[in-house]
Design a protein around this motif. Structure first.
Motif: not given
Ligand code: SF4
Length: 430
Positions: A29-31, A74-76, A101-103
């Motif tokens: 899950a990307v934080p 986080a991204i789900k 713009t990305k995390p």
């Protein structure tokens, strides 16, 4: 450390460019920092692609998940376990806007940095397929880009200043940073003996570390002469590789019950058969003791994959492929990278002492072999192939990045992993 005074070290022989395979964008899950979340969540993603219509793409992190991190959300993960922004193997955020713009963590990946008394050591994560395949330009030729990434790293982790003041060969045997650098050079020399099986290289380096300790026990622990003399003695002992017999995969009878349990514990930590919750996979002394009490000292080691498991005797019949050029190169680069970046002892890993940290690496190599063999058997073949080793290395790298070792666990690891004979038994049994 200002840029003018920054000593910036880049490993030789390691290349990286993104291969666009999309494999790095799944399984986690990307934080996101609060700033990432604000920037990305304000976009009307459904207006840009129908795939996002009605989707709840983000979630706040729970207290224990964000503790000690710069992240708040986080991204789900999607139903397929991948990041929902991965579209046709490309990042949709990047394609709609720009990389910035990305995390933050995605912008930084796969670069890693470790600040030490002799400067910052850069390397890359072997979760990335581009890194695994050594694709693209050498990192040494990407210095300006790496410096830019280091600035991103500092912005994301402003309090990251690892504490290297407690540097020990083993408990109670302090060494200076300069002595460490001399020792590291010898370890890398052992690792670079490409004509020898990897097991022998690890054993030679372990022997060398023990010779440093014997020398220190002779009263020279804090003197440059102690380590230098040990280096020269170990170098002559291991010259030409004849001091340690070739021992690859010679059988399973030599493992002692505690070796067995230690390998089982480490395997379940680094190669779990289910997705672990944060903290669940950390080395935990109580879990280790319970395992021994519950399963008994006589329990036989089984290497488990989801839905199946194998005994060491079954795995011993599977042919290892360590001499094949691509496998040898991958394994060498992987362990070289961790040693170069000092990510295996001290502030680089659980504040382990140098000998224990190195022995832990040697056991990780044994686990990569066992896991690769289990993966080969699960495909009903009796010879490990490059793809099995790639899968094992990537999984290990991912888990090492998620694992932490607290003070009690580090003390247990010191007790369990100091023994050079244990390392030798394990390396000669897998
Ligand atoms: S946000 Fe983009 S780069 Fe990050 S994991 Fe998702 S698809 Fe990959």
């Amino acid at each position: 450390m200002s840029e003018a005074t920054l000593e910036f070290h880049i490993p030789e022989g390691i290349n990286y460019e993104c291969t666009g395979c999309g494999k790095c964008c799944g399984g986690w899950a990307v934080p996101m920092t609060d700033e990432d979340y604000g920037r990305i969540s304000e976009v009307d993603w459904a207006a840009r692609s129908p795939k996002f219509t009605g989707k709840n793409l983000f979630r706040p992190l729970k207290g224990y998940e964000k503790k000690g991190t710069p992240y708040t959300h986080a991204i789900k993960e999607g139903d397929d376990g991948r990041c929902p922004f991965l579209v046709d193997n490309l990042c949709f955020i990047h394609s709609q806007f720009q990389s910035e713009t990305k995390p933050s963590i995605c912008q930084l990946f796969p670069y890693c940095f470790n600040e030490t008394p002799s400067g910052v050591y850069a390397t890359v994560s072997f979760v990335s397929m581009g890194v695994v395949h050594n694709s693209g330009k050498a990192l040494a030729e990407q210095r300006d880009y790496l410096l830019k990434k280091f600035k991103d790293f500092q912005a994301l982790f402003p309090d990251h200043h690892p504490n290297w003041t407690k540097l020990e060969l083993t408990g109670g045997k302090p060494i200076s940073w300069d002595q460490y650098l001399g020792i590291e050079q010898e370890i890398i020399t052992c690792l670079q003996k490409h004509n020898l099986p990897m097991e022998n290289r690890f054993q030679q380096a372990s022997k060398y570390l023990l010779s440093c300790l014997k020398n220190a026990d002779g009263g020279q622990a804090n003197g440059a002469g102690g380590v230098a003399a040990a280096a020269s003695s170990a170098a002559s002992e291991t010259a030409g590789g004849s001091a340690v017999p070739s021992s690859a995969g010679s059988g399973t009878a030599q493992l002692k019950p505690l070796d067995n349990h230690l390998l089982m514990m480490l395997h379940s930590m680094y190669f779990p058969t289910k997705i672990l919750a944060p903290g669940e996979g950390n080395f935990n002394v109580m879990r280790f003791i319970k395992q021994i009490m519950f399963k008994g000292m006589s329990a036989r080691l089984r290497i488990a994959l989801p839905g199946q498991s194998y005994t060491l005797d079954e795995l011993a019949k599977v042919e290892w492929c360590g001499a094949e050029a691509d496998v040898e190169d991958l394994i060498y680069r992987y362990f070289f990278s961790r040693i170069f970046a000092k990510l295996y002892f001290g502030a680089g890993f659980g504040q382990l002492t140098l000998i224990t940290g190195f022995h832990h690496l040697a056991l990780l190599y044994a686990l990569v072999k066992l896991q690769s063999k289990a993966l080969a058997l699960s495909r009903s073949v009796n010879k490990v192939s490059y793809i099995d080793v790639v899968a094992a290395v990537r999984q290990l790298e991912k888990r090492l990045g998620e694992t932490s070792v607290d003070g009690y666990a580090a003390a247990a690891l010191e007790l369990l992993m100091f023994s050079p004979s244990r390392v030798e038994r394990v390396l000669s049994s897998v």
